[in-house]
Motif scaffolding. Sequence first.
Motif, PDB file in Angstrom:
ATOM      1  N   THR A 129       0.842  -1.207   0.000  1.00  0.00           N
ATOM      2  CA  THR A 129       0.000   0.000   0.000  1.00  0.00           C
ATOM      3  C   THR A 129       0.869   1.246   0.000  1.00  0.00           C
ATOM      4  N   ILE A 130       1.893   1.251   0.830  1.00  0.00           N
ATOM      5  CA  ILE A 130       2.817   2.382   0.893  1.00  0.00           C
ATOM      6  C   ILE A 130       3.502   2.576  -0.459  1.00  0.00           C
ATOM      7  N   ALA A 131       3.979   1.474  -1.026  1.00  0.00           N
ATOM      8  CA  ALA A 131       4.666   1.542  -2.317  1.00  0.00           C
ATOM      9  C   ALA A 131       3.742   2.065  -3.412  1.00  0.00           C
ATOM     10  N   ALA A 132       2.477   1.618  -3.397  1.00  0.00           N
ATOM     11  CA  ALA A 132       1.516   2.026  -4.428  1.00  0.00           C
ATOM     12  C   ALA A 132       1.236   3.526  -4.355  1.00  0.00           C
ATOM     13  N   ILE A 133       1.067   4.053  -3.149  1.00  0.00           N
ATOM     14  CA  ILE A 133       0.786   5.486  -2.993  1.00  0.00           C
ATOM     15  C   ILE A 133       1.986   6.323  -3.419  1.00  0.00           C
ATOM     16  N   LEU A 134       3.174   5.894  -3.041  1.00  0.00           N
ATOM     17  CA  LEU A 134       4.380   6.624  -3.444  1.00  0.00           C
ATOM     18  C   LEU A 134       4.583   6.575  -4.949  1.00  0.00           C
ATOM     19  N   GLU A 135       4.213   5.463  -5.563  1.00  0.00           N
ATOM     20  CA  GLU A 135       4.317   5.352  -7.023  1.00  0.00           C
ATOM     21  C   GLU A 135       3.335   6.309  -7.700  1.00  0.00           C
ATOM     22  N   THR A 136       2.103   6.364  -7.201  1.00  0.00           N
ATOM     23  CA  THR A 136       1.110   7.301  -7.731  1.00  0.00           C
ATOM     24  C   THR A 136       1.605   8.734  -7.610  1.00  0.00           C
ATOM     25  N   LEU A 137       2.173   9.040  -6.471  1.00  0.00           N
ATOM     26  CA  LEU A 137       2.713  10.375  -6.217  1.00  0.00           C
ATOM     27  C   LEU A 137       3.824  10.727  -7.211  1.00  0.00           C
ATOM     28  N   SER A 138       4.749   9.814  -7.394  1.00  0.00           N
ATOM     29  CA  SER A 138       5.897  10.068  -8.267  1.00  0.00           C
ATOM     30  C   SER A 138       5.507  10.233  -9.732  1.00  0.00           C
ATOM     31  N   LYS A 139       4.402   9.628 -10.135  1.00  0.00           N
ATOM     32  CA  LYS A 139       3.939   9.775 -11.522  1.00  0.00           C
ATOM     33  C   LYS A 139       3.340  11.148 -11.779  1.00  0.00           C
ATOM     34  N   ARG A 140       2.829  11.792 -10.727  1.00  0.00           N
ATOM     35  CA  ARG A 140       2.133  13.065 -10.889  1.00  0.00           C
ATOM     36  C   ARG A 140       3.054  14.262 -10.662  1.00  0.00           C
ATOM     37  N   VAL A 141       3.921  14.192  -9.649  1.00  0.00           N
ATOM     38  CA  VAL A 141       4.805  15.306  -9.304  1.00  0.00           C
ATOM     39  C   VAL A 141       6.191  14.762  -8.970  1.00  0.00           C
ATOM     40  N   ARG A 142       7.096  15.681  -8.752  1.00  0.00           N
ATOM     41  CA  ARG A 142       8.453  15.276  -8.363  1.00  0.00           C
ATOM     42  C   ARG A 142       8.489  15.036  -6.860  1.00  0.00           C
ATOM     43  N   LEU A 143       8.970  13.880  -6.486  1.00  0.00           N
ATOM     44  CA  LEU A 143       9.204  13.561  -5.084  1.00  0.00           C
ATOM     45  C   LEU A 143      10.689  13.753  -4.835  1.00  0.00           C
ATOM     46  N   SER A 144      11.003  14.725  -4.035  1.00  0.00           N
ATOM     47  CA  SER A 144      12.400  15.063  -3.796  1.00  0.00           C
ATOM     48  C   SER A 144      13.215  13.839  -3.408  1.00  0.00           C
ATOM     49  N   ASP A 145      14.442  13.759  -3.940  1.00  0.00           N
ATOM     50  CA  ASP A 145      15.323  12.634  -3.620  1.00  0.00           C
ATOM     51  C   ASP A 145      15.606  12.565  -2.117  1.00  0.00           C
ATOM     52  N   GLU A 146      15.559  13.704  -1.472  1.00  0.00           N
ATOM     53  CA  GLU A 146      15.831  13.759  -0.036  1.00  0.00           C
ATOM     54  C   GLU A 146      14.540  13.817   0.783  1.00  0.00           C
ATOM     55  N   ALA A 147      13.419  13.522   0.158  1.00  0.00           N
ATOM     56  CA  ALA A 147      12.131  13.613   0.857  1.00  0.00           C
ATOM     57  C   ALA A 147      12.075  12.657   2.034  1.00  0.00           C
ATOM     58  N   GLU A 148      11.551  13.146   3.129  1.00  0.00           N
ATOM     59  CA  GLU A 148      11.354  12.343   4.331  1.00  0.00           C
ATOM     60  C   GLU A 148      10.036  11.594   4.196  1.00  0.00           C
ATOM     61  N   ILE A 149      10.093  10.268   4.272  1.00  0.00           N
ATOM     62  CA  ILE A 149       8.903   9.425   4.156  1.00  0.00           C
ATOM     63  C   ILE A 149       8.716   8.720   5.495  1.00  0.00           C
ATOM     64  N   THR A 150       7.748   9.185   6.279  1.00  0.00           N
ATOM     65  CA  THR A 150       7.573   8.708   7.652  1.00  0.00           C
ATOM     66  C   THR A 150       6.367   7.792   7.773  1.00  0.00           C
ATOM     67  N   LEU A 151       6.516   6.752   8.573  1.00  0.00           N
ATOM     68  CA  LEU A 151       5.415   5.845   8.878  1.00  0.00           C
ATOM     69  C   LEU A 151       5.260   5.733  10.386  1.00  0.00           C
ATOM     70  N   GLU A 152       4.037   5.956  10.875  1.00  0.00           N
ATOM     71  CA  GLU A 152       3.747   5.693  12.280  1.00  0.00           C
ATOM     72  C   GLU A 152       3.665   4.195  12.511  1.00  0.00           C
ATOM     73  N   VAL A 153       4.275   3.738  13.579  1.00  0.00           N
ATOM     74  CA  VAL A 153       4.352   2.299  13.847  1.00  0.00           C
ATOM     75  C   VAL A 153       3.842   2.007  15.254  1.00  0.00           C
ATOM     76  N   ASN A 154       2.974   1.024  15.335  1.00  0.00           N
ATOM     77  CA  ASN A 154       2.561   0.503  16.625  1.00  0.00           C
ATOM     78  C   ASN A 154       3.538  -0.618  16.991  1.00  0.00           C
ATOM     79  N   PRO A 155       4.229  -0.525  18.137  1.00  0.00           N
ATOM     80  CA  PRO A 155       5.325  -1.459  18.427  1.00  0.00           C
ATOM     81  C   PRO A 155       4.863  -2.841  18.884  1.00  0.00           C
ATOM     82  N   THR A 156       4.076  -3.492  18.063  1.00  0.00           N
ATOM     83  CA  THR A 156       3.654  -4.865  18.308  1.00  0.00           C
ATOM     84  C   THR A 156       4.544  -5.802  17.496  1.00  0.00           C
TER      85      THR A 156
END
Length: 455
Positions: free
Chosen positions: A109-136
Amino acid sequence: MFKLTCRAAGRVLSPGLRCFSRGVTEDASEWAQSPHLTEQASLYVHWPYCLRRCSYCNFNKYIPKKNNDHIMTKCLQWETDTLLQLSQVACITSVFFGGGTPSLTHPSTIAAILETLSKRVRLSDEAEITLEVNPTPSGMSKLDDFVRAGVNRFSIGIQSLQDEDLKSLGRDHSSQEALKTIEEARRLCPGRVSVDVMFGRPKQTVESWEKELSELLRVCDDHVSLYQLTLERGTQLFKQVQCGEVTVPAEDVTAEMYQCARKTLQQHGFLQYEVSNFARHNSVSHHNMSYWRGKQYIGVGPGAHGRFVPLGEGGVFREARTQTLEPDVWIREVQQRGHGTRRRIQLSHLELLQEVLVMGMRMTRGISHKHWELFSPEMGLHDIFGASMDVQELVQSGQLILDDRGLCCSWDGLALLDSILPTLLVELERHFLQRPHRDHSVFTDGQTKTTSSPQ
């Protein structure tokens, strides 16, 4: 103090924006379309599902009745594409996957959204991509796959290292699981792991808080976010406190906890750069910095908020936008029209300045003159606040600093921000409404010219 400061910021970012000046309007196209403000944006993606609801939580989250990850992923992609087109931004500077519990989703899901994003606009090479994680264990087991999907920063909601407290808060992880998740996240993204910890919990004391902080600092990475427990109406914890089943620390105790944490973190090399955020080795959250600096952001997913100019439909005002809360309804709306925007509010110039002021003052460095000028080219910080007796009292008391660098709170003032903001907001509105009718600076393709515009 701290709790009220967070609430003040929350009100500014609420979908039903309530400002001192509702109804004040003017031609705002001169500031809203500045290339400095509209070419870039950050992206927030909301995953609304959790396996259970914590006792203190009133966020927009739902317990899924069935697995609809596939349709949710498709709709998140669709809405991302639609809103990117609408904003016409050229570059996304950061992405934050929040929730809910976004670590429940499949890494694809994460990969698919980032791919959609990259097709429409430029995603900076240094862009911070953060995921909230539940520590289970489930969340930890997918960290490696999330990194391969494009995530390069983790925000781990440990909340507490006391198992008894975790149980009372309704968390579904243990302290040992939290520690193992931090260790694995640091292995994968060294220097890019943030931990969230909560104070003001039931039965918590200053002494137990100090001990817990010491334990946390032995294992954490380079970013810590502190959150004071807030009793929210409608939550299980609120009801327990109301009926006397549970007691929480008094306000003076939580104030001492906050000051204790600030000093302890500083002693361990963490610099406070915002009311609740601390970093060492310059490991600040760039995504959150974009909020505090008043930059555009696009909110995707059920209940997500956004702030951007809809240039794609000829818009000239920045809008406060809120997506439909309920996931099932949101999905239907996205399928019908490509997005689930439920509410749009055009922000007047004054309302934008109020947001810039409230969010900017949360940062320890406050608001520089140069930054304020991006949003208010004809009314500087000295013009607005320099002659105010109330503001001068705050300066003389050592709570506020107004100098050639800009406007900011002192170390002591930052802890009292909730009591300082009303004074600043009233002064801003008073000055804004009393300004004479005069020409406005207009940004056109990076150039400045002068034109008359109505109030």
